[in-house]
Design a protein around this motif. Structure first.
Motif, PDB file in Angstrom:
ATOM      1  N   LYS A   1       6.154  10.377   5.655  1.00 47.56           N
ATOM      2  CA  LYS A   1       5.942  11.804   5.841  1.00 47.56           C
ATOM      3  C   LYS A   1       5.748  12.141   7.315  1.00 47.56           C
ATOM      4  O   LYS A   1       6.316  13.113   7.833  1.00 47.56           O
ATOM      5  CB  LYS A   1       4.734  12.254   5.029  1.00 47.56           C
ATOM      6  CG  LYS A   1       4.456  13.755   5.142  1.00 47.56           C
ATOM      7  CD  LYS A   1       3.242  14.134   4.298  1.00 47.56           C
ATOM      8  CE  LYS A   1       2.950  15.621   4.447  1.00 47.56           C
ATOM      9  NZ  LYS A   1       1.743  16.017   3.678  1.00 47.56           N
TER      10      LYS A   1
ATOM     11  N   PHE B   1       3.943   5.997   2.079  1.00 47.32           N
ATOM     12  CA  PHE B   1       4.426   7.383   1.950  1.00 47.32           C
ATOM     13  C   PHE B   1       3.883   8.248   3.079  1.00 47.32           C
ATOM     14  O   PHE B   1       4.585   9.142   3.584  1.00 47.32           O
ATOM     15  CB  PHE B   1       4.016   7.964   0.597  1.00 47.32           C
ATOM     16  CG  PHE B   1       4.865   7.459  -0.543  1.00 47.32           C
ATOM     17  CD1 PHE B   1       6.262   7.494  -0.467  1.00 47.32           C
ATOM     18  CD2 PHE B   1       4.274   6.974  -1.692  1.00 47.32           C
ATOM     19  CE1 PHE B   1       7.038   7.032  -1.524  1.00 47.32           C
ATOM     20  CE2 PHE B   1       5.045   6.519  -2.757  1.00 47.32           C
ATOM     21  CZ  PHE B   1       6.434   6.535  -2.668  1.00 47.32           C
ATOM     22  N   ALA B   2       2.634   7.989   3.492  1.00 44.19           N
ATOM     23  CA  ALA B   2       2.042   8.778   4.578  1.00 44.19           C
ATOM     24  C   ALA B   2       2.796   8.531   5.890  1.00 44.19           C
ATOM     25  O   ALA B   2       3.033   9.463   6.671  1.00 44.19           O
ATOM     26  CB  ALA B   2       0.564   8.419   4.731  1.00 44.19           C
ATOM     27  N   TYR B   3       3.172   7.271   6.135  1.00 43.18           N
ATOM     28  CA  TYR B   3       3.947   6.951   7.340  1.00 43.18           C
ATOM     29  C   TYR B   3       5.314   7.636   7.296  1.00 43.18           C
ATOM     30  O   TYR B   3       5.798   8.185   8.291  1.00 43.18           O
ATOM     31  CB  TYR B   3       4.129   5.438   7.467  1.00 43.18           C
ATOM     32  CG  TYR B   3       2.947   4.719   8.085  1.00 43.18           C
ATOM     33  CD1 TYR B   3       2.449   5.093   9.329  1.00 43.18           C
ATOM     34  CD2 TYR B   3       2.347   3.634   7.427  1.00 43.18           C
ATOM     35  CE1 TYR B   3       1.375   4.417   9.889  1.00 43.18           C
ATOM     36  CE2 TYR B   3       1.274   2.957   7.988  1.00 43.18           C
ATOM     37  CZ  TYR B   3       0.786   3.352   9.223  1.00 43.18           C
ATOM     38  OH  TYR B   3      -0.274   2.693   9.783  1.00 43.18           O
TER      39      TYR B   3
ATOM     40  N   ASN C   1       0.875  -1.178   0.000  1.00 44.90           N
ATOM     41  CA  ASN C   1       0.000   0.000   0.000  1.00 44.90           C
ATOM     42  C   ASN C   1       0.907   1.220   0.000  1.00 44.90           C
ATOM     43  O   ASN C   1       1.268   1.767   1.055  1.00 44.90           O
ATOM     44  CB  ASN C   1      -0.904  -0.032   1.243  1.00 44.90           C
ATOM     45  CG  ASN C   1      -1.968   1.049   1.204  1.00 44.90           C
ATOM     46  OD1 ASN C   1      -1.810   2.083   0.538  1.00 44.90           O
ATOM     47  ND2 ASN C   1      -3.058   0.829   1.936  1.00 44.90           N
ATOM     48  N   LYS C   2       1.285   1.657  -1.219  1.00 47.90           N
ATOM     49  CA  LYS C   2       2.282   2.725  -1.343  1.00 47.90           C
ATOM     50  C   LYS C   2       1.808   4.039  -0.737  1.00 47.90           C
ATOM     51  O   LYS C   2       2.586   4.761  -0.102  1.00 47.90           O
ATOM     52  CB  LYS C   2       2.637   2.923  -2.816  1.00 47.90           C
ATOM     53  CG  LYS C   2       3.351   1.724  -3.434  1.00 47.90           C
ATOM     54  CD  LYS C   2       3.709   1.994  -4.887  1.00 47.90           C
ATOM     55  CE  LYS C   2       4.433   0.788  -5.496  1.00 47.90           C
ATOM     56  NZ  LYS C   2       4.790   1.018  -6.923  1.00 47.90           N
ATOM     57  N   ALA C   3       0.568   4.373  -0.937  1.00 45.28           N
ATOM     58  CA  ALA C   3       0.044   5.639  -0.408  1.00 45.28           C
ATOM     59  C   ALA C   3       0.171   5.681   1.101  1.00 45.28           C
ATOM     60  O   ALA C   3       0.582   6.699   1.689  1.00 45.28           O
ATOM     61  CB  ALA C   3      -1.407   5.810  -0.827  1.00 45.28           C
ATOM     62  N   LEU C   4      -0.173   4.566   1.746  1.00 41.06           N
ATOM     63  CA  LEU C   4      -0.078   4.509   3.202  1.00 41.06           C
ATOM     64  C   LEU C   4       1.379   4.532   3.641  1.00 41.06           C
ATOM     65  O   LEU C   4       1.722   5.169   4.646  1.00 41.06           O
ATOM     66  CB  LEU C   4      -0.774   3.239   3.713  1.00 41.06           C
ATOM     67  CG  LEU C   4      -0.864   3.075   5.230  1.00 41.06           C
ATOM     68  CD1 LEU C   4      -1.639   4.237   5.852  1.00 41.06           C
ATOM     69  CD2 LEU C   4      -1.524   1.751   5.588  1.00 41.06           C
TER      70      LEU C   4
END
Length: 292
Positions: free
Chosen positions: A90, A86-88, A81-84
């Motif tokens: 960030k 990247f969010a972590y 889950n790339k979006a998640l």
């Protein structure tokens, strides 16, 4: 062949990339009751497994555990889950800069956060899974039935031995019962002589009195029926069908006949033997409660 309602059976096997474990255990129950513990994703085999076990087990509360582990790596895929992720990253960078905390975040660190890695299993063939589980369940069921059969044979031997003891006691009662009538006749004559002296007795009156007594204490019908019930008991014990319910009813009838004999007899020795018979019947009843 008599089978117990208690038993245990287990089988483990590796087939077509799966490690299958099946365990069966049961306790007494009036009817057949089945409960299973199966991995949620394989719940579709529950009804089939119940029918399969029920085809060879008619009574008892059966608990079944099924373990299904796959060691075939082709049956699963791991997605990111790339979006998640990247969010972590960030969020961690903000903590690092805002709080002046040095850090060295690695991909392994991010992968440990919830839902970053998603395991996707490929769709499995339900018929294939069932056939694999069924083959292992068949082995477990064989072991399960063998244990119930072995225990049932011990119970059969015990019931047969106790029924023979009852028959021996019935023979004594049948032999003793006519003697009680003669003893009553002798006591009656003696009692009358003690009351009125050496006066000529009315033999017809004495005979009538003794006949009435003999009819009251006659237990021939009950002993014949009790023998018949025991004969049926032996037939059921040699049957290949489940006979637990039939035996339960038969034991009730045996107890009924014994109670009738006890209520009709007017003799201490017979009364003692009736107590012995009822004690054996009760022990048989306890065993019958465990029979399929």
């Amino acid at each position: 062949m008599v089978k117990s309602m208690t038993g245990f059976g287990r089988a483990v096997s590796k087939l077509d990339g799966y490690n299958i474990t099946v365990e069966l255990k049961s306790v007494n129950h009036r009817y057949f009751e089945f409960s299973s513990h199966i991995p949620r994703q394989y719940g579709f085999i529950d009804d089939k497994l119940k029918s399969f076990v029920n085809s060879r087990t008619s009574r008892g509360k059966v608990d079944c555990y099924v373990g299904i582990d796959t060691f075939n790596t082709d049956s699963a895929d791991v997605a990111v889950n790339k979006a998640l992720a990247f969010a972590y990253v960030k969020a961690l960078r903000e903590i690092e800069s805002g709080c002046s905390i040095p850090s060295s975040v690695t991909a392994f660190d991010i992968a440990r956060f919830p839902d970053v890695l998603i395991v996707k299993k490929t769709e499995e063939d339900e018929d294939k899974i069932w056939n694999i589980v069924k083959s292992v369940a068949s082995q477990a069921l064989d072991n399960f039935i063998n244990m119930r059969t072995a225990e049932g044979e011990k119970m059969r031997e015990d019931i047969f031995f106790r029924s023979q003891t009852i028959l021996d006691t019935v023979s004594y009662i049948e032999e003793r019962s006519p003697q009680t009538v003669k003893e009553y006749n002798d006591k009656l004559i003696e009692r009358v002589h003690n009351l009125i002296g050496d006066v000529t007795l009315d033999e017809n009156r004495i005979i009538q009195e003794v006949a009435v007594y003999a009819d009251k204490v006659a237990v021939a019908e009950e002993t014949v029926r009790l023998r018949s019930h025991i004969s049926q008991l032996h037939t059921f014990l040699d049957s290949d069908e489940p006979v637990g319910r039939k035996l339960d009813f038969l034991v009730q009838e045996m107890n009924r006949e014994a109670s009738t004999i006890g209520s009709k007899c007017n003799d201490v020795e017979i009364a003692r033997r009736v107590v012995d018979i009822k004690a054996e019947i009760e022990k048989i009843r306890e065993q019958v409660q465990n029979i399929e």
